[in-house]
Design an enzyme around this catalytic site. Structure first.
Site, PDB file in Angstrom:
ATOM      1  N   GLY A 191     -80.665 -29.994-164.250  1.00  0.00           N
ATOM      2  CA  GLY A 191     -79.792 -29.370-163.269  1.00  0.00           C
ATOM      3  C   GLY A 191     -78.550 -30.218-163.119  1.00  0.00           C
ATOM      4  N   SER A 240     -93.275 -18.756-169.355  1.00  0.00           N
ATOM      5  CA  SER A 240     -93.083 -19.944-168.523  1.00  0.00           C
ATOM      6  C   SER A 240     -94.324 -20.174-167.677  1.00  0.00           C
ATOM      7  CB  SER A 240     -91.859 -19.776-167.618  1.00  0.00           C
ATOM      8  OG  SER A 240     -91.705 -20.896-166.760  1.00  0.00           O
ATOM      9  N   ARG A 282     -81.567 -32.582-153.077  1.00  0.00           N
ATOM     10  CA  ARG A 282     -82.492 -31.448-153.064  1.00  0.00           C
ATOM     11  C   ARG A 282     -83.563 -31.597-151.987  1.00  0.00           C
ATOM     12  NH1 ARG A 282     -83.518 -29.112-159.188  1.00  0.00           N
ATOM     13  NH2 ARG A 282     -81.340 -28.550-159.577  1.00  0.00           N
ATOM     14  N   TYR A 314     -83.364 -16.311-159.308  1.00  0.00           N
ATOM     15  CA  TYR A 314     -82.656 -17.464-158.753  1.00  0.00           C
ATOM     16  C   TYR A 314     -81.527 -17.001-157.832  1.00  0.00           C
ATOM     17  CZ  TYR A 314     -84.896 -20.425-162.351  1.00  0.00           C
ATOM     18  OH  TYR A 314     -85.789 -21.085-163.148  1.00  0.00           O
ATOM     19  N   TRP A 347     -81.259 -23.204-161.474  1.00  0.00           N
ATOM     20  CA  TRP A 347     -82.127 -22.975-160.323  1.00  0.00           C
ATOM     21  C   TRP A 347     -81.628 -23.792-159.128  1.00  0.00           C
ATOM     22  CZ3 TRP A 347     -86.186 -26.486-158.407  1.00  0.00           C
ATOM     23  CH2 TRP A 347     -86.943 -25.927-157.361  1.00  0.00           C
ATOM     24  N   GLN A 400     -76.801 -23.652-153.676  1.00  0.00           N
ATOM     25  CA  GLN A 400     -76.522 -25.012-153.202  1.00  0.00           C
ATOM     26  C   GLN A 400     -75.061 -25.405-153.367  1.00  0.00           C
ATOM     27  OE1 GLN A 400     -78.172 -28.508-155.356  1.00  0.00           O
ATOM     28  NE2 GLN A 400     -79.341 -28.885-153.500  1.00  0.00           N
ATOM     29  N   ALA A 429     -87.970 -34.612-162.365  1.00  0.00           N
ATOM     30  CA  ALA A 429     -88.750 -34.356-161.149  1.00  0.00           C
ATOM     31  C   ALA A 429     -87.828 -34.157-159.944  1.00  0.00           C
ATOM     32  CB  ALA A 429     -89.747 -35.482-160.888  1.00  0.00           C
ATOM     33  N   LYS A 434     -82.816 -41.747-157.260  1.00  0.00           N
ATOM     34  CA  LYS A 434     -81.912 -41.517-156.129  1.00  0.00           C
ATOM     35  C   LYS A 434     -82.622 -41.595-154.783  1.00  0.00           C
ATOM     36  CE  LYS A 434     -80.286 -37.301-155.806  1.00  0.00           C
ATOM     37  NZ  LYS A 434     -79.675 -36.018-156.226  1.00  0.00           N
ATOM     38  N   PRO A 457     -87.338 -32.411-165.944  1.00  0.00           N
ATOM     39  CA  PRO A 457     -87.592 -33.691-166.615  1.00  0.00           C
ATOM     40  C   PRO A 457     -87.311 -34.885-165.704  1.00  0.00           C
ATOM     41  CG  PRO A 457     -85.523 -32.753-167.367  1.00  0.00           C
ATOM     42  CD  PRO A 457     -86.202 -31.694-166.546  1.00  0.00           C
TER      43      PRO A 457
END
Length: 322
Positions: free
Chosen positions: A284, A151, A228, A54, A21, A27, A209, A216, A207
């Site tokens: 990710g 989901s 992000r 996506y 995603w 990205q 967030a 970071k 996991p």
């Protein structure tokens, strides 16, 4: 890399899954996406999660290219449907028409003959659940899908789906894909107990967030360039977590992780994997090094004192109700 059974099914998936995603087809460029997928494979990750919505379906195409040439039996490919994939009135939701057409389109983009786990991305209030479950079951009978899941469904929605499947002698749901991490624990009250008793495994996303639990983002400082939080899509979801009180508490977790010989990301993922009912955690990654770091969380056990210290630090920032 350890593997776990997906609920009570016979399918085994890697404890860490790689999801694309935001990243693939959006990205990061294709070459970087391929490098990240290779890094995931090198780290022992065999489970890959995507969705037809996506990056306007480009994410599935990139994943298909990345896995081309990989022995099909050695990986598990998960994808999802529900969100619009085109302008047509039937190019969305969980109607039989869309389920069938979306499945065939995903198979084509992924370059595979079958999907290991096909998931309803959300619940569809406009389609009879019987219709959706029958379409899923037909895909299984045709050999185009091996298992089905959902989901972000509520416990009541999952319970109803199980009841209908049993009454109609259809294949049951074997997985649920909710958001779950140190900060968001809403599934613990109702969803996890129901799923555990019914043999449904949790394949959880975010996991970390969206990187907040990797440490970071620093209090009082702007988000790092290229993160992000600076991406148009990602910033919409991550913004509510970027406040100084929470970021300061997360920084206080770093010494705990260091004492355990872990990065903060590894600590956060290991915590998720240690909770009841979890089959896998989807991570990710826009750089190969991120995949290697996340994968190293597989098999780690955190002691009770450390778990208590984490909860003490995070305190009232933990979201326990929806």
């Amino acid at each position: 890399m350890l593997h776990r059974r997906l609920g009570r099914s016979g399918l085994r998936i890697s404890e860490i899954a790689y999801g694309n995603w935001i990243t693939h087809g959006a990205q990061i460029d294709q070459e970087q996406a391929l490098a990240c997928t290779r890094a995931a494979l090198d780290a022992g990750i065999t489970t890959f999660d995507t969705a037809d919505a996506y990056a306007d379906s480009r994410a599935e195409e990139v994943l298909g290219l990345a896995l081309a040439g990989v022995r099909r039996e050695s990986v598990e490919i998960l994808t999802k449907l529900y969100w619009p994939t085109g302008p047509g009135a039937n190019e969305r939701g969980l109607s039989r028409k869309h389920v069938m057409e979306a499945a065939h389109a995903s198979l084509r983009r992924l370059g595979t003959d079958y999907i290991d786990v096909y998931q309803a991305h959300r619940y569809d209030d406009d389609t009879p659940l019987e219709e959706t479950l029958r379409a899923f079951d037909d895909l299984i009978r045709q050999g185009k899908v091996l298992y089905v899941g959902v989901s972000e469904w509520s416990a009541d929605q999952i319970r109803r789906a199980l009841s209908i499947a049993d009454s109609m002698c259809l294949d049951r749901i074997v997985s649920n894909q909710p958001q779950y991490n140190l900060l968001r624990r809403t599934i613990e009250a109702d969803v996890v107990p129901l799923c555990s008793s019914e043999g449904i495994g949790q394949i959880v996303y975010q996991p970390l967030a969206q990187g907040v639990l990797a440490g970071k983002y620093l209090p009082g400082q702007p988000p790092p360039a290229g993160s992000r939080a600076t991406d148009e899509t990602g910033s919409e979801f991550i913004g509510r977590l970027l406040y100084d009180d929470l970021l300061e508490r997360i920084q206080r977790l770093k010494p705990l992780a260091a004492d355990a010989g872990l990065s903060l990301a590894q600590l956060s993922i290991a915590w998720v994997l240690q909770q009841p009912g979890i089959s896998s955690a989807i991570v990710g990654g826009s750089r190969p090094s991120q995949l290697a770091d996340s994968a190293a969380a597989s098999g780690i056990k955190l002691d009770p004192e450390l778990l208590d210290a984490i909860d003490t630090i995070l305190g009232d920032t933990i979201e326990r109700t929806a």
